[in-house]
Each structure stands twice: as structure tokens, then as C-alpha cells.
Design an enzyme around this catalytic site. Structure first.
Site, PDB file in Angstrom:
ATOM      1  N   GLU A  19      -1.478   0.038   3.700  1.00 12.29           N
ATOM      2  CA  GLU A  19      -0.141  -0.210   3.166  1.00 12.29           C
ATOM      3  C   GLU A  19       0.090   0.639   1.918  1.00 12.29           C
ATOM      4  O   GLU A  19      -0.838   1.248   1.368  1.00 12.29           O
ATOM      5  CB  GLU A  19       0.026  -1.690   2.788  1.00 12.29           C
ATOM      6  CG  GLU A  19       0.322  -2.624   3.951  1.00 12.29           C
ATOM      7  CD  GLU A  19       1.762  -2.544   4.426  1.00 12.29           C
ATOM      8  OE1 GLU A  19       2.532  -1.712   3.879  1.00 12.29           O
ATOM      9  OE2 GLU A  19       2.125  -3.290   5.348  1.00 12.29           O
ATOM     10  N   ARG A 102       0.984 -15.235  -0.205  1.00 13.01           N
ATOM     11  CA  ARG A 102       0.378 -14.196  -1.048  1.00 13.01           C
ATOM     12  C   ARG A 102       1.447 -13.195  -1.430  1.00 13.01           C
ATOM     13  O   ARG A 102       2.446 -13.022  -0.707  1.00 13.01           O
ATOM     14  CB  ARG A 102      -0.773 -13.494  -0.328  1.00 13.01           C
ATOM     15  CG  ARG A 102      -0.379 -12.641   0.889  1.00 13.01           C
ATOM     16  CD  ARG A 102      -1.598 -11.914   1.441  1.00 13.01           C
ATOM     17  NE  ARG A 102      -1.299 -11.123   2.632  1.00 13.01           N
ATOM     18  CZ  ARG A 102      -0.895  -9.847   2.620  1.00 13.01           C
ATOM     19  NH1 ARG A 102      -0.717  -9.223   1.460  1.00 13.01           N
ATOM     20  NH2 ARG A 102      -0.670  -9.194   3.742  1.00 13.01           N
ATOM     21  N   ASN A 104       3.086  -9.547  -1.756  1.00 11.77           N
ATOM     22  CA  ASN A 104       3.063  -8.466  -0.772  1.00 11.77           C
ATOM     23  C   ASN A 104       3.685  -7.197  -1.363  1.00 11.77           C
ATOM     24  O   ASN A 104       3.326  -6.775  -2.448  1.00 11.77           O
ATOM     25  CB  ASN A 104       3.767  -8.918   0.514  1.00 11.77           C
ATOM     26  CG  ASN A 104       3.390  -8.084   1.717  1.00 11.77           C
ATOM     27  OD1 ASN A 104       2.223  -7.771   1.908  1.00 11.77           O
ATOM     28  ND2 ASN A 104       4.363  -7.728   2.538  1.00 11.77           N
ATOM     29  N   GLU A 123       3.225 -15.916   8.533  1.00 10.73           N
ATOM     30  CA  GLU A 123       4.477 -15.214   8.877  1.00 10.73           C
ATOM     31  C   GLU A 123       5.351 -16.101   9.751  1.00 10.73           C
ATOM     32  O   GLU A 123       5.884 -15.684  10.787  1.00 10.73           O
ATOM     33  CB  GLU A 123       4.176 -13.862   9.538  1.00 10.73           C
ATOM     34  CG  GLU A 123       3.369 -12.951   8.616  1.00 10.73           C
ATOM     35  CD  GLU A 123       3.285 -11.515   9.078  1.00 10.73           C
ATOM     36  OE1 GLU A 123       4.302 -10.994   9.582  1.00 10.73           O
ATOM     37  OE2 GLU A 123       2.206 -10.902   8.926  1.00 10.73           O
ATOM     38  N   ASP A 200       9.220  -2.688   8.072  1.00 11.63           N
ATOM     39  CA  ASP A 200       8.082  -2.905   7.175  1.00 11.63           C
ATOM     40  C   ASP A 200       8.320  -2.089   5.909  1.00 11.63           C
ATOM     41  O   ASP A 200       9.395  -2.145   5.324  1.00 11.63           O
ATOM     42  CB  ASP A 200       6.784  -2.532   7.896  1.00 11.63           C
ATOM     43  CG  ASP A 200       5.551  -3.195   7.298  1.00 11.63           C
ATOM     44  OD1 ASP A 200       5.547  -3.506   6.104  1.00 11.63           O
ATOM     45  OD2 ASP A 200       4.555  -3.377   8.039  1.00 11.63           O
TER      46      ASP A 200
END
Length: 294
Positions: A19, A102, A104, A123, A200
Site C-alpha cells: 500500500e 484500525r 488505514n 470490512e 482503493d
């Protein structure tokens, strides 16, 4: 609408959940993270001189600080990180009371504030929120009721903020207060219903077009400022996760991917899953990423 692109493996790293590619113009280095590998990595524009640092929890995003080190969004809250010592110090955990979430994805705005959201780790439920970490290290809630925060980025003038709750299957746009860091006038910017996958990580190029990784569909999508689809690039992996322009001329699009999806219901991928990619020859340049002023 798809087109050929010069896609190369930049680093064959097999990240569990790659990521947050981040090109720093001062260092001329590319940073990225492995969210589930609890790791930050860095390399040169040609993919060499690779260095890595471990962090003490799952990492959602990072930004470099003005003077040295980085600010991190970890599962356990916002932290400052020292690359020389490896020390990671807590700033604040805004969700210490929520064990199923958490922090992100996050990025820095034009005034040096770090904007990052949280996510429900299954999710499934709207248990996350969007936060702004100011240079004085105070934390402010910008929005709540989010399943999975992703893709924060700004228009070139900093006045429009783009953001997605991934499972809404759309990117939202907001008016962004340059002086206050506040959000108003939320509206739908682009839908992924016809594209496939889900939005995303994202970035904005120098022309004001938004680039988004359509995770689980193997596509990178470029949207015009009016939200229409300008270009679609087919990736050699299904699970591309995030994008950022870099290189000496800011004309290379770096793309992260995941080797192993976070939940069983998400699709597996092929042999190149988890690698860091570089797309050349797009004829587009990005914008320098600001540093956090705290």
C-alpha cells in the site's frame, strides 16, 4: 477505453498487502508499506538501494515529516517514527475503544496536515472514521460511519478533497477548507458500478485528473475532473491497491499490490501478486507530495 501501457515490475517484493506508494522529491526516493507485514520500505527511482524498517503493528499509511522521520497511521493509532533508531512513539489512538478497527489510508494536504481514515477490519460495518492530524498533533474527526477509508487526495489547488469508503463503490468529492482543513458539500464524484472492483488508493495528477486503483478487478482508472472516465489501464495483477506519481520527472506511476487478500471472500491473484510496479510513458506528470509539518 483500455489502452496499452509500459508496465514493469519495479521491485519483486511479494508484499502481503502492499500500500501507500509515496515519492519524496527531496530525497528522490520511493517509500511504500506492507500493511500486514508491518513494514516500511524505500528504494531509488530505478528500484535499487532497497531498505526496510519494521513497525510494531499493522500499518495503514505514512507521510514524511518536515524535518526528519515520518508520521504513521497504525492499527494502534497515530505515531511518529524515527528511521535512524527505528523508534515508534504514540501520538494518539482515536479508536482505542474500538478493537475491531484500525487506521488505514492517509495523505498530507497542502498546509501540512495529515488526513487519514480508519476501517472495520472485517470490512463489514460502518465503524470507521476520517481524521485530521494537525501540526500541533491534535486530532480532529472529519467524518464517521465509514466501512473502509481509502484514497484521500486533493485537487492541484487544494480546494477539492477526494475520498472513498471503498465499499460504497464510489469516490466522493468535498469542498476543502484551505485554512481550516474542514469538509463541506459532499457529493458523488465517480461510480465503480460499471468499472468493476472497488476504489482503493488514489492520487491526482498535475492536470487535476484522479487516478484510482480498482482493487480486485486489475485496473487503474483515470477520471477527468468532471468524474468521467478518461483512461483505464489493465494491470498484470487483480489486486492493485494504490498509486502515486514519482521519479525525477514525476512521470512514472508507481502501483502497489497484495500477495494475499485480507479476508477469505476476496479473490486470490497470480504469480506477480504483491510486487511493486512502475508504469512508464503515460505522458502525464504528478504533483509533489507535501510533508507533514508536525
Amino acid at each position: 477505453m483500455s489502452n496499452d501501457a509500459d508496465i514493469r515490475i519495479h521491485v519483486a517484493c511479494k508484499n502481503i498487502l502492499g500500500e501507500g506508494p509515496l515519492w519524496d522529491v527531496e530525497e528522490q526516493r520511493l517509500y511504500w508499506i506492507d500493511s500486514f507485514g508491518n513494514q516500511i520500505s524505500r528504494c531509488t527511482a530505478d528500484g535499487t538501494e532497497i531498505e526496510s524498517w519494521d513497525v510494531p503493528a499493522k500499518i495503514g499509511s505514512m507521510a514524511l515529516r518536515r524535518n526528519s522521520g515520518a508520521v504513521l497511521s497504525l492499527q494502534t493509532g497515530f505515531h511518529v517514527f524515527d528511521f535512524k533508531t527505528g523508534e515508534c512513539a504514540l501520538i494518539h489512538d482515536p479508536e482505542v475503544h474500538l478493537p475491531g478497527t484500525r487506521l488505514n489510508d492517509g495523505k498530507v494536504d497542502r498546509h501540512g496536515r495529515f488526513v487519514a481514515g480508519s476501517m472495520d477490519m472485517d470490512e463489514a460495518g460502518p465503524n470507521g472514521a476520517l481524521y485530521r492530524l494537525d501540526p500541533d498533533l491534535s486530532v480532529h474527526v472529519l467524518e464517521s460511519g465509514i466501512i473502509c477509508s481509502n484514497g484521500p487526495c486533493w485537487s492541484p489547488d487544494g480546494k477539492t478533497f477526494y475520498f472513498t469508503d471503498t465499499w460504497s463503490k464510489e469516490i466522493s468529492a468535498y469542498d476543502y477548507g484551505l485554512l481550516t482543513g474542514t469538509l463541506t458539500n459532499k457529493r458523488r464524484f465517480a461510480s465503480f458500478e460499471e468499472i468493476g472492483g472497488a476504489p482503493d488508493g488514489a492520487t491526482v495528477d498535475a492536470e487535476g485528473f484522479v487516478w484510482s486503483a480498482a482493487v480486485y478487478s486489475g485496473q487503474i482508472v483515470r477520471f477527468a475532473p468532471d468524474g468521467s472516465i478518461d483512461r483505464i489501464i489493465k494491470m498484470p495483477v487483480l489486486n492493485a491497491t494504490s498509486v502515486n506519481f514519482g521519479g525525477p520527472k514525476l512521470d512514472v506511476l508507481y502501483v502497489t499490490s497484495m500477495a494475499r487478500p485480507p479476508l477469505p471472500r476476496f479473490p486470490e491473484d497470480g504469480p506477480m501478486a504483491g510486487h511493486l510496479f512502475a508504469i512508464h510513458g503515460l505522458g502525464v506528470r504528478g504533483l509533489p507530495e507535501p510533508r507533514f509539518l508536525g
